[in-house]
Design a protein around this motif. Structure first.
Motif, mmCIF file in Angstrom:
data_model
loop_
_atom_site.group_PDB
_atom_site.id
_atom_site.type_symbol
_atom_site.label_atom_id
_atom_site.label_comp_id
_atom_site.label_asym_id
_atom_site.label_seq_id
_atom_site.Cartn_x
_atom_site.Cartn_y
_atom_site.Cartn_z
ATOM 1 N N TYR A 17 0.752 -1.175 0.016
ATOM 2 C CA TYR A 17 -0.052 -0.043 -0.118
ATOM 3 C C TYR A 17 0.939 1.217 -0.042
ATOM 4 O O TYR A 17 0.596 2.374 -0.418
ATOM 5 C CB TYR A 17 -1.087 -0.081 1.138
ATOM 6 C CG TYR A 17 -2.114 -0.710 0.956
ATOM 7 C CD1 TYR A 17 -3.110 -0.538 -0.031
ATOM 8 C CD2 TYR A 17 -2.205 -2.351 1.228
ATOM 9 C CE1 TYR A 17 -3.986 -1.438 -0.458
ATOM 10 C CE2 TYR A 17 -3.322 -3.077 0.862
ATOM 11 C CZ TYR A 17 -4.308 -2.424 0.012
ATOM 12 O OH TYR A 17 -5.251 -3.425 -0.211
ATOM 13 N N ARG A 27 -8.491 4.540 -6.322
ATOM 14 C CA ARG A 27 -9.077 3.263 -6.640
ATOM 15 C C ARG A 27 -10.694 3.249 -7.055
ATOM 16 O O ARG A 27 -11.090 2.785 -7.766
ATOM 17 C CB ARG A 27 -8.838 2.305 -5.443
ATOM 18 C CG ARG A 27 -9.005 0.740 -5.831
ATOM 19 C CD ARG A 27 -8.675 -0.063 -4.700
ATOM 20 N NE ARG A 27 -9.304 0.067 -3.541
ATOM 21 C CZ ARG A 27 -10.596 -0.332 -2.878
ATOM 22 N NH1 ARG A 27 -11.207 -1.149 -3.559
ATOM 23 N NH2 ARG A 27 -10.967 -0.172 -1.966
ATOM 24 N N GLY A 61 -7.603 3.668 5.159
ATOM 25 C CA GLY A 61 -6.582 3.896 4.338
ATOM 26 C C GLY A 61 -6.560 5.322 4.028
ATOM 27 O O GLY A 61 -6.475 6.332 4.806
ATOM 28 N N TYR A 65 -14.120 7.066 2.470
ATOM 29 C CA TYR A 65 -15.339 7.003 3.295
ATOM 30 C C TYR A 65 -15.152 8.037 4.762
ATOM 31 O O TYR A 65 -16.139 8.703 4.847
ATOM 32 C CB TYR A 65 -15.604 5.621 4.083
ATOM 33 C CG TYR A 65 -15.944 4.628 2.773
ATOM 34 C CD1 TYR A 65 -17.006 4.686 2.351
ATOM 35 C CD2 TYR A 65 -14.718 3.605 2.323
ATOM 36 C CE1 TYR A 65 -17.341 3.691 1.287
ATOM 37 C CE2 TYR A 65 -15.154 2.924 1.354
ATOM 38 C CZ TYR A 65 -16.389 2.789 0.823
ATOM 39 O OH TYR A 65 -16.593 1.886 -0.016
ATOM 40 N N LEU A 79 -8.493 4.960 11.213
ATOM 41 C CA LEU A 79 -6.931 4.293 11.652
ATOM 42 C C LEU A 79 -6.726 3.346 10.564
ATOM 43 O O LEU A 79 -7.260 2.808 9.919
ATOM 44 C CB LEU A 79 -7.578 3.450 12.781
ATOM 45 C CG LEU A 79 -6.699 2.359 13.407
ATOM 46 C CD1 LEU A 79 -6.248 2.367 14.742
ATOM 47 C CD2 LEU A 79 -6.896 1.066 12.756
ATOM 48 N N THR A 82 -0.943 1.808 7.467
ATOM 49 C CA THR A 82 -0.006 2.206 6.359
ATOM 50 C C THR A 82 0.184 3.936 6.580
ATOM 51 O O THR A 82 -0.590 4.544 5.982
ATOM 52 C CB THR A 82 -0.564 1.821 4.674
ATOM 53 O OG1 THR A 82 -0.784 0.631 4.817
ATOM 54 C CG2 THR A 82 0.700 2.358 3.890
ATOM 55 N N LEU A 85 -0.476 6.180 3.502
ATOM 56 C CA LEU A 85 -1.892 6.405 3.146
ATOM 57 C C LEU A 85 -2.455 7.235 3.969
ATOM 58 O O LEU A 85 -3.374 8.069 3.779
ATOM 59 C CB LEU A 85 -2.664 4.994 3.175
ATOM 60 C CG LEU A 85 -2.358 4.091 1.942
ATOM 61 C CD1 LEU A 85 -3.283 2.945 1.984
ATOM 62 C CD2 LEU A 85 -2.614 4.687 0.655
ATOM 63 N N ILE A 134 -5.481 -9.680 6.884
ATOM 64 C CA ILE A 134 -4.803 -10.251 8.115
ATOM 65 C C ILE A 134 -4.764 -11.995 7.810
ATOM 66 O O ILE A 134 -5.970 -12.545 7.595
ATOM 67 C CB ILE A 134 -5.621 -10.032 9.509
ATOM 68 C CG1 ILE A 134 -5.778 -8.466 9.695
ATOM 69 C CG2 ILE A 134 -5.269 -10.734 10.582
ATOM 70 C CD1 ILE A 134 -6.209 -8.180 10.843
HETATM 71 C C1 LIG Z 1 -8.074 -1.598 -0.235
HETATM 72 S S1 LIG Z 1 -7.707 -0.532 1.100
HETATM 73 C C2 LIG Z 1 -9.007 -0.147 1.739
HETATM 74 C C3 LIG Z 1 -9.210 1.179 2.388
HETATM 75 C C4 LIG Z 1 -10.521 1.845 2.690
HETATM 76 N N1 LIG Z 1 -10.948 1.169 3.715
HETATM 77 C C5 LIG Z 1 -11.489 1.730 1.272
HETATM 78 O O1 LIG Z 1 -12.169 0.836 1.589
HETATM 79 O O2 LIG Z 1 -11.256 2.481 0.464
HETATM 80 C C6 LIG Z 1 -7.060 -1.646 2.344
HETATM 81 C C7 LIG Z 1 -6.750 -1.029 3.454
HETATM 82 O O3 LIG Z 1 -6.598 -1.891 4.531
HETATM 83 C C8 LIG Z 1 -5.199 -1.371 5.352
HETATM 84 N N2 LIG Z 1 -5.067 -2.438 6.119
HETATM 85 C C9 LIG Z 1 -4.204 -3.830 6.002
HETATM 86 N N3 LIG Z 1 -3.984 -4.378 6.821
HETATM 87 C C10 LIG Z 1 -4.454 -3.611 7.848
HETATM 88 C C11 LIG Z 1 -4.379 -3.888 9.546
HETATM 89 N N4 LIG Z 1 -3.959 -5.160 10.057
HETATM 90 N N5 LIG Z 1 -4.852 -3.013 10.123
HETATM 91 C C12 LIG Z 1 -5.456 -1.729 9.760
HETATM 92 N N6 LIG Z 1 -5.031 -1.619 8.358
HETATM 93 C C13 LIG Z 1 -5.091 -2.401 7.688
HETATM 94 C C14 LIG Z 1 -4.469 -1.164 4.378
HETATM 95 O O4 LIG Z 1 -3.195 -0.195 4.865
HETATM 96 C C15 LIG Z 1 -5.318 -0.201 3.297
HETATM 97 O O5 LIG Z 1 -5.400 1.006 3.617
#
Ligand SMILES: C[S@@+](CC[C@H](N)C(=O)[O-])C[C@H]1O[C@@H](n2cnc3c(N)ncnc32)[C@H](O)[C@@H]1O
Length: 280
Positions: A17, A27, A61, A65, A79, A82, A85, A134
């Motif tokens: 990311y 996106r 991210g 939203y 929260l 990354t 982001l 995860i």
């Molecule tokens: C595809 S993006 C989606 C971002 C946003 N929620 C959206 O729908 O536009 C996936 C997000 O999950 C975050 N992410 C991945 N693993 C995570 C974790 N364990 N805790 C918090 N954020 C996480 C990434 O950094 C990224 O911002």
């Protein structure tokens, strides 16, 4: 690549990311096909959110939203794992003029929300597959418990994950040669686990019944499960053409999408699957 105790999948997710950067901000709005995920999620958020209150956007991210909800008058805490982001989010939040509504922007992981007290939020979101990133089942279970813990009683909880069947269809349609990487393809097919290394971050791809089961018996009522791309799944070119050339047909398709996106067939094939719960 295998999943052993030294395999730090979170670092790989963060790296993916970080490199994607502004691409992740774009996106959800890059074309009508991608907007389906955003617009359908917003449609259901508007249906179930309370009129006002404090919302946690966990794994939010770059803040699409967060900003949209702040514009609607909600207070939001963002929260994400990354930092890159979150930097983009800060810029976009300022640009959108909603800084006063975004109460905190925090780096963290959804499987440890210990910085928040119990029942702190009027709604909790975890959208776009943050939970899918995860890889350890125990940590996913912990993340779900944490998301539920910080929600107030009666508060809605919205979690969207990446669907496993859509990934298999996508291999057939877009990356047929990857099916020959047998161990990776079969592992995704049989367990949902993808350890990374072929163009995407490590991920657990969900079957709808698996998503539903993971929220059952956790002190929530399941309100709806939604296929965010629904019948248009993996028909990007066709959906974009409909939007560009046939405005009336587009309106009828949107209506059709809303009528079918909760059908088990449409949920099953969707790239993103949203579960909506209410904390009891
Ligand atoms: C595809 S993006 C989606 C971002 C946003 N929620 C959206 O729908 O536009 C996936 C997000 O999950 C975050 N992410 C991945 N693993 C995570 C974790 N364990 N805790 C918090 N954020 C996480 C990434 O950094 C990224 O911002």
């Amino acid at each position: 690549m295998c999943m052993n105790k030294d395999f730090n999948y979170k670092e790989l997710v963060k790296k993916y990311y970080t490199e994607l950067g502004i691409g992740e901000w774009k996106r959800l709005v890059k074309d009508p096909y991608h907007r389906l995920e955003f617009d359908t999620t917003m449609y259901f958020l508007k249906r179930y959110l309370p009129k006002m209150g404090l919302i946690l956007d966990a794994g939010g991210g770059p803040g699409r939203y967060t900003i949209e909800l702040a514009k609607l008058g909600y207070d939001v805490v963002l929260l994400d794992l990354t930092p890159k982001l979150l930097e983009i989010a800060k810029r976009q939040i300022r640009r959108a003029g909603v800084k006063h509504r975004v109460k905190q922007i925090l780096e963290g992981s959804i499987d440890d929300l210990s910085m928040f007290s119990d029942e702190m939020f009027d709604a909790v979101l975890c959208l776009g597959g943050a939970l899918s990133h995860i890889l350890s089942k125990a940590s996913r279970e912990r993340a779900i418990s944490e998301i539920i813990r910080v929600a107030k009683r009666e508060a809605p909880i919205f979690v969207s994950v990446i669907g496993r069947l859509a990934v298999l269809i996508s291999e057939l349609v877009n990356f047929p040669q990857e099916i020959e990487i047998e161990d990776v393809f079969r592992r995704v097919r049989d367990t949902g686990d993808y350890y990374g290394g072929y163009g995407f971050a490590p991920c657990h791809f969900y079957l709808p019944e698996e998503l539903e089961k993971s929220f059952r018996g956790k002190g929530v009522e399941i309100l709806e499960i939604v296929g965010l791309e629904g019948l248009a799944t993996l028909h990007r070119k066709e959906l974009n053409r409909l939007h560009k050339k046939y405005p009336k047909a587009w309106r009828i398709w949107w209506e059709t999408h809303l009528r079918t996106c909760t059908h088990p067939g449409a949920i099953g094939i969707s790239e993103h699957i949203l579960i909506i719960c209410k904390k009891l």
